[in-house]
Design a protein around this motif. Structure first.
Motif, short mmCIF file in Angstrom:
data_model
loop_
_atom_site.label_atom_id
_atom_site.label_comp_id
_atom_site.label_asym_id
_atom_site.label_seq_id
_atom_site.Cartn_x
_atom_site.Cartn_y
_atom_site.Cartn_z
N GLN A 98 49.70 -29.40 -5.49
CA GLN A 98 51.07 -29.76 -5.80
C GLN A 98 51.13 -30.53 -7.12
OE1 GLN A 98 53.33 -31.54 -2.57
NE2 GLN A 98 51.85 -30.75 -1.08
N LEU A 99 52.17 -30.23 -7.90
CA LEU A 99 52.37 -30.91 -9.17
C LEU A 99 53.81 -31.37 -9.25
CD1 LEU A 99 51.54 -31.66 -12.11
CD2 LEU A 99 52.31 -29.35 -12.77
N GLY A 100 53.99 -32.63 -9.68
CA GLY A 100 55.31 -33.14 -9.97
C GLY A 100 55.42 -33.50 -11.44
N LEU A 101 56.37 -32.89 -12.13
CA LEU A 101 56.61 -33.20 -13.53
C LEU A 101 57.90 -33.99 -13.61
CD1 LEU A 101 55.68 -29.75 -15.14
CD2 LEU A 101 54.29 -31.84 -15.10
N ASN A 102 57.77 -35.29 -13.85
CA ASN A 102 58.91 -36.18 -13.72
C ASN A 102 59.41 -36.66 -15.08
OD1 ASN A 102 58.72 -36.02 -10.86
ND2 ASN A 102 57.02 -37.50 -10.92
N THR A 103 60.40 -37.52 -15.04
CA THR A 103 61.02 -38.01 -16.27
C THR A 103 59.98 -38.58 -17.22
OG1 THR A 103 63.04 -38.53 -15.06
CG2 THR A 103 62.74 -39.61 -17.19
N GLY A 104 60.07 -38.20 -18.46
CA GLY A 104 59.14 -38.68 -19.47
C GLY A 104 57.93 -37.81 -19.65
N ALA A 105 57.70 -36.86 -18.75
CA ALA A 105 56.60 -35.92 -18.92
C ALA A 105 57.02 -34.84 -19.90
CB ALA A 105 56.21 -35.32 -17.58
N ILE A 106 56.16 -34.58 -20.89
CA ILE A 106 56.44 -33.55 -21.90
C ILE A 106 55.21 -32.66 -22.03
CG2 ILE A 106 57.03 -33.10 -24.31
CD1 ILE A 106 58.34 -35.85 -24.43
N LEU A 107 55.43 -31.34 -21.86
CA LEU A 107 54.36 -30.37 -22.06
C LEU A 107 54.73 -29.55 -23.28
CD1 LEU A 107 54.08 -31.25 -19.03
CD2 LEU A 107 53.30 -28.93 -18.53
N GLN A 108 53.90 -29.63 -24.36
CA GLN A 108 54.36 -29.08 -25.63
C GLN A 108 53.22 -28.50 -26.45
OE1 GLN A 108 56.01 -32.57 -27.60
NE2 GLN A 108 54.01 -33.13 -28.47
N ASN A 109 53.64 -27.62 -27.36
CA ASN A 109 52.81 -27.17 -28.48
C ASN A 109 51.52 -26.45 -28.08
OD1 ASN A 109 54.71 -28.45 -30.12
ND2 ASN A 109 53.51 -30.35 -30.23
N ASN A 110 51.59 -25.70 -26.99
CA ASN A 110 50.40 -24.95 -26.60
C ASN A 110 50.61 -23.47 -26.89
OD1 ASN A 110 47.72 -25.06 -25.38
ND2 ASN A 110 48.62 -23.80 -23.75
N ILE A 111 49.64 -22.86 -27.55
CA ILE A 111 49.69 -21.42 -27.83
C ILE A 111 48.61 -20.77 -27.01
CG2 ILE A 111 49.50 -19.64 -29.59
CD1 ILE A 111 50.46 -21.66 -31.64
N ASN A 112 49.03 -20.00 -26.01
CA ASN A 112 48.13 -19.49 -24.99
C ASN A 112 48.05 -17.97 -25.08
OD1 ASN A 112 46.57 -19.08 -22.72
ND2 ASN A 112 48.14 -19.74 -21.26
N SER A 113 46.85 -17.45 -25.07
CA SER A 113 46.69 -15.99 -25.09
C SER A 113 46.81 -15.39 -23.70
CB SER A 113 45.32 -15.63 -25.68
OG SER A 113 44.27 -16.20 -24.89
N ALA A 114 46.89 -16.25 -22.67
CA ALA A 114 47.04 -15.79 -21.29
C ALA A 114 48.45 -16.14 -20.80
CB ALA A 114 45.98 -16.44 -20.40
N ASP A 115 48.72 -15.89 -19.52
CA ASP A 115 50.06 -16.12 -18.97
C ASP A 115 50.35 -17.62 -18.84
OD1 ASP A 115 50.57 -13.37 -18.58
OD2 ASP A 115 49.41 -13.40 -16.72
N GLY A 116 51.62 -17.99 -19.13
CA GLY A 116 52.06 -19.36 -18.96
C GLY A 116 51.68 -20.25 -20.12
N GLY A 117 52.61 -20.36 -21.10
CA GLY A 117 52.29 -21.16 -22.27
C GLY A 117 51.96 -22.59 -21.93
N ALA A 118 52.75 -23.23 -21.06
CA ALA A 118 52.51 -24.62 -20.68
C ALA A 118 51.92 -24.74 -19.29
CB ALA A 118 53.80 -25.42 -20.75
N LEU A 119 52.37 -23.88 -18.37
CA LEU A 119 52.02 -24.07 -16.96
C LEU A 119 51.77 -22.72 -16.30
CD1 LEU A 119 51.91 -25.78 -14.29
CD2 LEU A 119 54.40 -25.48 -14.16
N LEU A 120 50.61 -22.59 -15.65
CA LEU A 120 50.34 -21.46 -14.76
C LEU A 120 50.33 -22.01 -13.35
CD1 LEU A 120 49.54 -18.54 -14.14
CD2 LEU A 120 47.14 -19.19 -14.56
#
Length: 528
Positions: A98-120
């Motif tokens: 389980q993952l909780g992404l809460n206020t103030g969490a930022i997922l950024q600037n990832n260039i992914n050659s697979a599925d899901g730029g920030a999160l799979l």
């Protein structure tokens, strides 16, 4: 709680299963993925002062953070920063974690050659205030790829400025039992080089969107906001979800090509329907919703017919109302003369298009039937024709079937053929002796078929004090005259011929004087 300042310190805190790990400064992870198999909170040490630390990815293979089964991780007030040419997302949530992404969490600037730029995600992810931005995938899901039965619940936050070079600019939701739920938040300015600028729902994935906004997303093919693909699971739009202001060559906001598409509540969106099975199924009242239909293969610019079904009831909401119909706005091009209304329990676009009715083989008979019809004028009972000399058998369609009525529900131009058979012709003879004395030797009526020749009998009528002149079609002799033995051709009508008479003049002398004169001129015996 562990406060860390280096990659080594971060890894030691993970090894120790610290329930809270706080970054006191920015840290770049270069030694490969951080694998977390326990419950913990990741945050910034100076979050209370409004200062966020950054955890950056400094390697190319694998995700920055991997959650293994039974782990439960909450991230808040922390930036996760990606890397170019990455072969992995920022976070990989495995099944059972389980993952909780809460206020103030930022997922950024990832260039992914697979599925899901920030999160799979293959487990359970809940987004409460986080921001996923400026991530790129060469495949599916610019920000999030939800796979293999994963659940993503988006309650609040922003998913913005992400790109998928295949499909699903922000979110790719696919595989059986995978589910995406949106209860709020913003999905905006994401881009897909394929379908689904914001979201693509595909290959068994199910989605339920109840609130929030999906706007400003772009697809280079179809479904600027959402693309609900063939063979997806349930896809429902309900509550107050707003899906407007997106862009695509086909279906700027929502494109649906799957029968399991449901709408309820008061959503605001524009909708392109691929075919009749893909029309929305209404699961609750949509009174107050704004459902703008757009032109599509199902609702073309130049529509034919007079009725197109655009929404259907469901067992949970079996009776659609005029208020539900008013929620639908007809397409902007080609539907000026159409209306949205309830038809046979469904919601339909209808128009009173006058279809033509062509009648053939009428042979000049007066036809009382209409030459056009609309849906409102049905049913129409076809009236018979009257043609002298013929019996009208009925109207037949081009295949030869007898037709007596144009029933409700008929559309298109129609063609009917009149079916006649000829009647026997007849000649009647009338003595025309009103006022006496009566005539005798009047011929009996004769009959013959249409087009055949008939001969008037040679019989001469007899009437005391009158001499027979001829037969005439009018009692006063003003019509056509015929003589005994003359022929005529039957027209299919019964002809009545009236005897024409001339009075025979008598001498003014009495009979006894004429007798006396006769006796004087002849021998007496000749007068007896």
């Amino acid at each position: 709680m562990a406060v860390v300042t280096t990659e080594q310190g971060f890894r030691e805190a993970v090894t120790n299963s610290d329930p809270t790990i706080e970054l006191a400064n920015d840290i770049t992870i270069e030694g490969g993925p951080i694998i977390i198999g326990f419950d913990t909170v990741l945050t910034s040490f100076r979050a209370a002062q409004g200062i966020q630390s950054t955890l950056s990815k400094g390697f190319t293979s694998g995700s920055l953070i991997n959650l293994t089964a039974n782990a439960s991780v909450s991230i808040q007030d922390l930036i996760l920063n990606g890397i170019n040419n990455s072969a992995g997302s920022l976070i990989y949530v495995t099944s059972g974690s389980q993952l909780g992404l809460n206020t103030g969490a930022i997922l950024q600037n990832n260039i992914n050659s697979a599925d899901g730029g920030a999160l799979l995600n293959q487990g359970t992810t809940t987004i409460n205030g986080a921001v996923l931005t400026n991530n790129i995938t060469s495949r599916f899901g610019g920000a999030i790829a939800n796979r293999l039965g994963g659940l993503v619940t988006f309650n609040n936050g922003s998913i913005i400025d992400n790109t998928a070079n295949t499909e699903g600019g922000a979110i790719d939701n696919q595989d059986t039992n995978s589910r995406f739920v949106m209860n709020g938040g913003l999905i905006s300015n994401n881009n897909s080089l394929g379908n689904g600028g914001g979201i693509i729902n595909i290959n068994g994935g199910s989605s339920e969107l109840t609130a929030g906004s999906i706007t400003g997303n772009t697809s280079q093919t179809a479904g600027g906001g959402i693309y609900n693909f063939i063979n997806s699971g349930d896809f429902s739009l309900r509550g107050s979800i707003s899906i407007i202001g997106n862009n695509a060559p086909e279906a700027a906001d929502v494109y649906t090509a799957e029968p399991n598409f449901q709408i309820g509540g008061q959503p605001t969106l524009s909708l392109a329907i691929a075919d009749e099975p893909s029309i929305p199924k209404i699961i609750s009242s949509v009174d107050g919703a704004t459902l703008q239909l757009t032109n599509s293969s199902y609702l073309p610019v130049n529509p034919e017919g007079s009725r197109i079904i655009i929404a259907a009831p469901t067992p949970s909401y079996p009776v659609l109302t005029p208020a539900d119909a008013r929620a639908f706005i007809k397409p902007p091009v080609g539907y000026d003369d159409w209306e949205v209304e309830i038809v046979n329990g469904s919601i339909a676009l209808t128009r009173d298009l006058p279809f033509t009715i062509t009648y053939e083989n009428t042979q000049g008979a007066l036809n009382p039937n209409p030459t056009q019809y609309t849906a409102e004028s049905l049913p129409i009972t076809l009236l018979p024709l009257t043609l002298p000399g013929f019996a009208f058998l009925g109207w037949r369609d081009p295949t030869g079937n007898l037709v007596t009525e144009i029933p409700v529900g008929t559309t298109g131009n129609l063609r009917f053929i009149a079916d006649f058979i000829p009647l026997d012709a007849a000649i009647l003879f009338e003595a025309n002796d009103a006022g006496g004395p009566p005539a005798t030797n009047i011929p009996a009526p004769i009959s013959f078929l249409l087009g055949e020749q008939a001969t008037i009998p040679q019989t001469i009528p007899i009437r005391p004090g009158f001499r027979f002149l001829s037969w005439n079609t009018a009692p006063d002799g003003s019509g056509l005259s015929y003589a005994p033995g003359q022929q005529l051709i039957g027209t299919g009508e019964t002809i009545t011929l009236y005897a024409q008479w001339r009075v025979v003049r008598r001498s003014s002398k009495p009979d006894y004087i004429k007798l006396a004169e006769c006796c004087r001129a002849l021998k007496r015996r000749q007068c007896h």
